[in-house]
Structures are given as C-alpha cells and as structure tokens.
Design a protein around this motif. Structure first.
Motif, PDB file in Angstrom:
ATOM      1  N   TYR A 268     -38.785 -98.274  35.551  1.00  9.56           N
ATOM      2  CA  TYR A 268     -39.341 -98.909  36.644  1.00  9.56           C
ATOM      3  C   TYR A 268     -39.600 -98.043  37.795  1.00  9.56           C
ATOM      4  O   TYR A 268     -40.815 -98.128  38.317  1.00  9.56           O
ATOM      5  N   THR A 269     -38.785 -97.590  38.171  1.00 10.00           N
ATOM      6  CA  THR A 269     -38.811 -96.363  39.237  1.00 10.00           C
ATOM      7  C   THR A 269     -39.898 -95.237  38.804  1.00 10.00           C
ATOM      8  O   THR A 269     -40.766 -94.972  39.572  1.00 10.00           O
ATOM      9  N   ALA A 270     -39.923 -94.786  38.022  1.00  7.71           N
ATOM     10  CA  ALA A 270     -40.825 -93.757  37.126  1.00  7.71           C
ATOM     11  C   ALA A 270     -42.108 -94.350  37.221  1.00  7.71           C
ATOM     12  O   ALA A 270     -43.150 -93.714  37.679  1.00  7.71           O
ATOM     13  N   ALA A 271     -42.325 -95.820  37.026  1.00  5.31           N
ATOM     14  CA  ALA A 271     -43.424 -96.341  37.079  1.00  5.31           C
ATOM     15  C   ALA A 271     -44.124 -96.393  38.356  1.00  5.31           C
ATOM     16  O   ALA A 271     -45.356 -96.398  38.555  1.00  5.31           O
ATOM     17  N   ARG A 272     -43.181 -96.675  39.385  1.00  8.89           N
ATOM     18  CA  ARG A 272     -43.668 -96.811  40.959  1.00  8.89           C
ATOM     19  C   ARG A 272     -44.017 -95.438  41.260  1.00  8.89           C
ATOM     20  O   ARG A 272     -44.796 -95.421  42.037  1.00  8.89           O
ATOM     21  N   ALA A 279     -41.933 -93.528  32.237  1.00 10.34           N
ATOM     22  CA  ALA A 279     -41.817 -94.868  32.497  1.00 10.34           C
ATOM     23  C   ALA A 279     -41.755 -95.523  31.144  1.00 10.34           C
ATOM     24  O   ALA A 279     -40.750 -96.416  30.961  1.00 10.34           O
ATOM     25  N   TRP A 280     -42.597 -95.232  30.307  1.00  7.59           N
ATOM     26  CA  TRP A 280     -42.619 -95.895  28.844  1.00  7.59           C
ATOM     27  C   TRP A 280     -41.564 -95.508  28.207  1.00  7.59           C
ATOM     28  O   TRP A 280     -41.056 -96.106  27.208  1.00  7.59           O
ATOM     29  N   GLY A 310     -40.423-107.908  26.874  1.00  8.34           N
ATOM     30  CA  GLY A 310     -41.670-108.183  27.196  1.00  8.34           C
ATOM     31  C   GLY A 310     -42.213-108.355  28.573  1.00  8.34           C
ATOM     32  O   GLY A 310     -43.094-107.726  29.011  1.00  8.34           O
ATOM     33  N   ALA A 311     -41.244-108.836  29.163  1.00  7.19           N
ATOM     34  CA  ALA A 311     -41.606-109.057  30.711  1.00  7.19           C
ATOM     35  C   ALA A 311     -41.386-107.830  31.418  1.00  7.19           C
ATOM     36  O   ALA A 311     -42.286-107.338  32.241  1.00  7.19           O
ATOM     37  N   HIS A 312     -40.245-106.919  31.009  1.00  6.06           N
ATOM     38  CA  HIS A 312     -40.402-105.488  31.556  1.00  6.06           C
ATOM     39  C   HIS A 312     -41.696-104.879  31.339  1.00  6.06           C
ATOM     40  O   HIS A 312     -42.067-103.769  31.931  1.00  6.06           O
ATOM     41  N   ALA A 313     -42.265-105.006  29.876  1.00  7.29           N
ATOM     42  CA  ALA A 313     -43.278-104.280  29.836  1.00  7.29           C
ATOM     43  C   ALA A 313     -44.602-104.579  30.571  1.00  7.29           C
ATOM     44  O   ALA A 313     -45.413-103.553  30.889  1.00  7.29           O
ATOM     45  N   ARG A 332     -48.599-110.857  24.703  1.00  7.41           N
ATOM     46  CA  ARG A 332     -47.214-110.821  24.153  1.00  7.41           C
ATOM     47  C   ARG A 332     -45.763-111.485  24.564  1.00  7.41           C
ATOM     48  O   ARG A 332     -45.064-111.993  23.952  1.00  7.41           O
ATOM     49  N   ALA A 333     -45.681-111.101  25.797  1.00  6.15           N
ATOM     50  CA  ALA A 333     -44.733-111.737  26.250  1.00  6.15           C
ATOM     51  C   ALA A 333     -44.399-113.190  26.492  1.00  6.15           C
ATOM     52  O   ALA A 333     -43.294-113.974  26.529  1.00  6.15           O
TER      53      ALA A 333
END
Length: 416
Positions: A268-272, A279-280, A310-313, A332-333
């Motif tokens: 999550y932090t990497a995505a930010r 992140a993935w 799924g929510a995390h994705a 999907r989620a």
C-alpha cells in the motif's frame, strides 16, 4: 515575526499558489513529487505556485488537497467560507470521554481490576460490535472508557511475570480498539499516544500476534501523516514482518493473518509512492499468505482474509492511479462479501475512487451511497469520500449535483 519565518497559509494577501507551496514544503514534498501525485507536470505546478497561472478548478484543488492531506480546505484556498474538514472528520461526541480515560493513568492500586476472562470477553464483544454496527464509532466509543480503565487497572495489579504478560496483551488490544475509534478525528496527538502505548504494551506482552497488530497500526499512523513519514511506516512494517517470519511455518491463523496484513501494508505504501512493481509484488506475497488461511477466516482486527484481497487489489490500483484496472479489480472483488461493515464501506469508498479515476462520476456517487448504507460512520470520517462528494456537488450535471448534495447532507458536510 522574523522576516525569514514561514508565512501562515491564512495570512493575506497570500494567493492559492503560495498557500500550496507553503503546505507542500511543510509536508517535506518536492514539487516533482506533488506534481506526480496530482497528474500535472512540475513546470505547470511551478507556474501555479508562482502565480503565473490562475488557480486551478475545483477538481484539481481537491486533488492537491488530497495529496497534501490538507485538513481544512480553507487552508489551501484562503476562502473563510470553505472550512470543510477533509482528512480529519468531525470530533465524535464520545471522543472527550475516551480521551479522558486514556489520559488518566491510575497511580495507585485502589481500583479493583476485572478478572481476565471477563475483560477478554468484553473486548471480544467490542470487536464484534465494531465490525457489525453501522454506527461503529458510537458503539465502541460508548464501551471504550470503561475498557481502558479496567485494562490499565489489570496491568497495574499484575504480580507474576505471566500475569503481567496476559494483562499487557489485553491492554495492547484495548489500545488497538481505541486507535480505530480515534483515527481521522481532530486529535492527532492522542492517536500517536495510543499507537505508541499500544506498541509498548504489545512488546511487554511478548505476544507475537499483539506485536504484529500494534506494528500494523503504528505504521498506518506514520503513513497517514504524509509522504514524509512513508519511510518510517516501511521501517515499522519491515521490522514486524521480519520478527514474525521465523514463526510462520507453524503459525496459527491469527499470526499468519497479521503477517499478511503487514505485507500488504508495504504494498500500500509503495503504491502511494507510485512504485507499481513493488506494490503488486507485496500484494502477491500477501495473497499467498491469505491462500494459506481457511476460506471462511477473517482476522478479528484487520479483516485480513482471502476475501479481502480483492478489496486490497482495488486499493493498490487506485493509489497507482490506474482507473481502468481499479474498475476491473472492483468487478472481481464484488463477487465476495466482506463481513465487516466498516471494512465493506471502506472498500466501497476505494471502488468509488476507482470509478472517479475512470471517468464514471455517477457510478462513484452510487458506490458512495452503498458505503453510507453499509456504515455511515465510515464514510463520514473518510477524506477520500468527502473529496469526491464535495467535488460532485459542483457538477454541471443537475441530477448528479443533486445526488451528491443529498449525500453531503447525510454525511454532515452540508446543512439542510
């Protein structure tokens, strides 16, 4: 005030660009970092800050406010009639009582402590209520003052080392519940005190699960303070992951789940930071851990599970500004229901962010309405949801504007 002191954003005659620059520098962000976060070039941002380009429209103002984690929109715009709290929600009516309980340490052994099974059962019931109640802050805010006082009393009365460890584990869990209540309210210093006390109690308990939970919450406190604290958030998460790693081959479900939740937090932090590959990669590692859990398992605090991945994705895709990908992940989620009402509402908010990025504002508002139905107190305190709603109250489409305005009234952003 000295001539070289940093001016206040409220001071006249500061313009929008000057305010943006001051707030950016206070966050420790470079112009390039902010420009990347809001989707413009550093050159364009420089012209905005220098006043060479007129102040942007509301959509860009809201993006800048989101990136800078501006608490009050008036800080950025300079308009006194735009006092809208974005990332700090309104103070809950029960906040004062919770704060008083946290601040009042018992200094003597006069308070009769509860029995361990009784306190453990009350905490279990409180966590269950937190996940099931639409007004979850009201419910746990009503329970917390007595829980905090009793957990502190139990910790103060413990005699043997074994008793102290048990009491500290229950105290850590109480502080964790407190942090969920305090988050996104106008008490930043209280949030930090609770996060740090929770970590100390967890370490005293020597309970790996409680240590992992306390690290998960402490890292979030760092990350939500802005980009300048991302490295601190990563450091806390990494230490916790490495601490738990040797235990994982034989770990029970709760320890495995908190390790997975910590792994996702790194993603999550990497995505930010817009670090797509990293992140993935962390999401994949967390997903592998989730696959080891029973299909119907949900972590009692973080909601980490197979279903929540799924929510995390969706969250990762949104933070990476991948609108189309976030919408695909949302589809999907939606095949799996998240039992926790607050977590389900948070997921709907992330979906709404994805639809907004994908140019589907009507679907975004409809999704926020679902979030409101799931847990009104989640959307009421969520800055991302408030940003989307406020932005769409200015829509040129009359139907969309009316729908957004009605939702703004429901969550307390606009008066009737």
């Amino acid at each position: 005030m000295s001539s070289d002191a940093t001016p206040e954003p409220y001071a006249d005659p500061l313009k929008f660009g000057q305010r943006a620059q001051i707030l950016r520098e206070r966050r420790g962000m470079t112009r390039t970092q902010l420009a990347d976060l809001v989707g413009i070039s550093p050159h364009t941002l420089k012209k905005i800050e220098n006043g060479q380009q007129q102040a942007p429209g509301l959509e860009m103002v809201m993006r800048i406010a989101e990136a800078l984690r501006v608490r009050d929109l008036a800080d950025l715009t300079g308009h006194p009639d735009m006092h809208v709290d974005l990332f700090i929600g309104p103070g809950h009516p029960r906040l004062a009582a919770v704060k008083a309980a946290i601040d009042c340490f018992p200094l003597s052994a006069t308070t009769e402590p509860p029995r361990v099974p009784h306190l453990r059962a009350r905490l279990h019931a409180a966590w269950k209520a937190r996940h099931q109640a639409p007004d979850h802050r009201e419910v746990i805010g009503r329970l917390l003052p007595d829980l905090i006082r009793d957990a502190q009393a139990l910790a103060g009365h413990s005699d043997s080392a074994a008793e102290r460890r048990v009491a500290q584990a229950l105290l850590a869990q109480t502080y964790s519940l407190s942090q969920f209540f305090i988050a996104y309210q106008p008490e930043s210093s209280l949030l930090w005190r609770v996060a740090e006390r929770g970590m100390i109690a967890a370490q005293e308990s020597e309970d790996p699960h409680q240590i992992g939970v306390a690290a998960w919450l402490l890292a979030q406190a760092h990350r939500d303070s802005g980009p300048g604290q991302f490295e601190a958030a990563d450091a806390v998460n990494l230490r916790a992951v490495r601490f738990l790693e040797p235990l994982l081959p034989d770990a029970d479900d709760d320890v495995l789940a908190i390790a997975g939740a910590l792994e996702f937090e790194l993603g999550y932090t990497a995505a930010r930071r817009r670090e797509t590959g990293t992140a993935w990669q962390h999401w994949d590692m967390a997903n592998t851990m989730a696959a080891r859990l029973p299909a119907d398992y949900y972590h009692p605090i973080t909601s980490f599970s197979q279903a929540v991945m799924g929510a995390h994705a969706v969250t990762v895709a949104v933070e990476l500004r991948q609108g189309g990908e976030s919408v695909r992940q949302a589809a999907r989620a939606d095949e799996v229901t998240i039992p926790s009402r607050p977590r389900r509402a948070r997921h709907r908010i992330e979906e709404a962010r994805g639809y907004q990025l994908d140019g589907q504002p009507d679907v975004a508002i409809a999704t926020l309405e679902k979030a409101y139905r799931a847990a009104p107190e989640t959307i009421r305190y969520n800055g991302y949801a408030r940003r989307i709603v406020l932005e769409e109250t200015e829509s040129k489409q009359a139907a969309r504007r009316r729908r957004a305005s009605a939702l703004a009234v429901q969550i307390g952003m606009l008066a009737v």
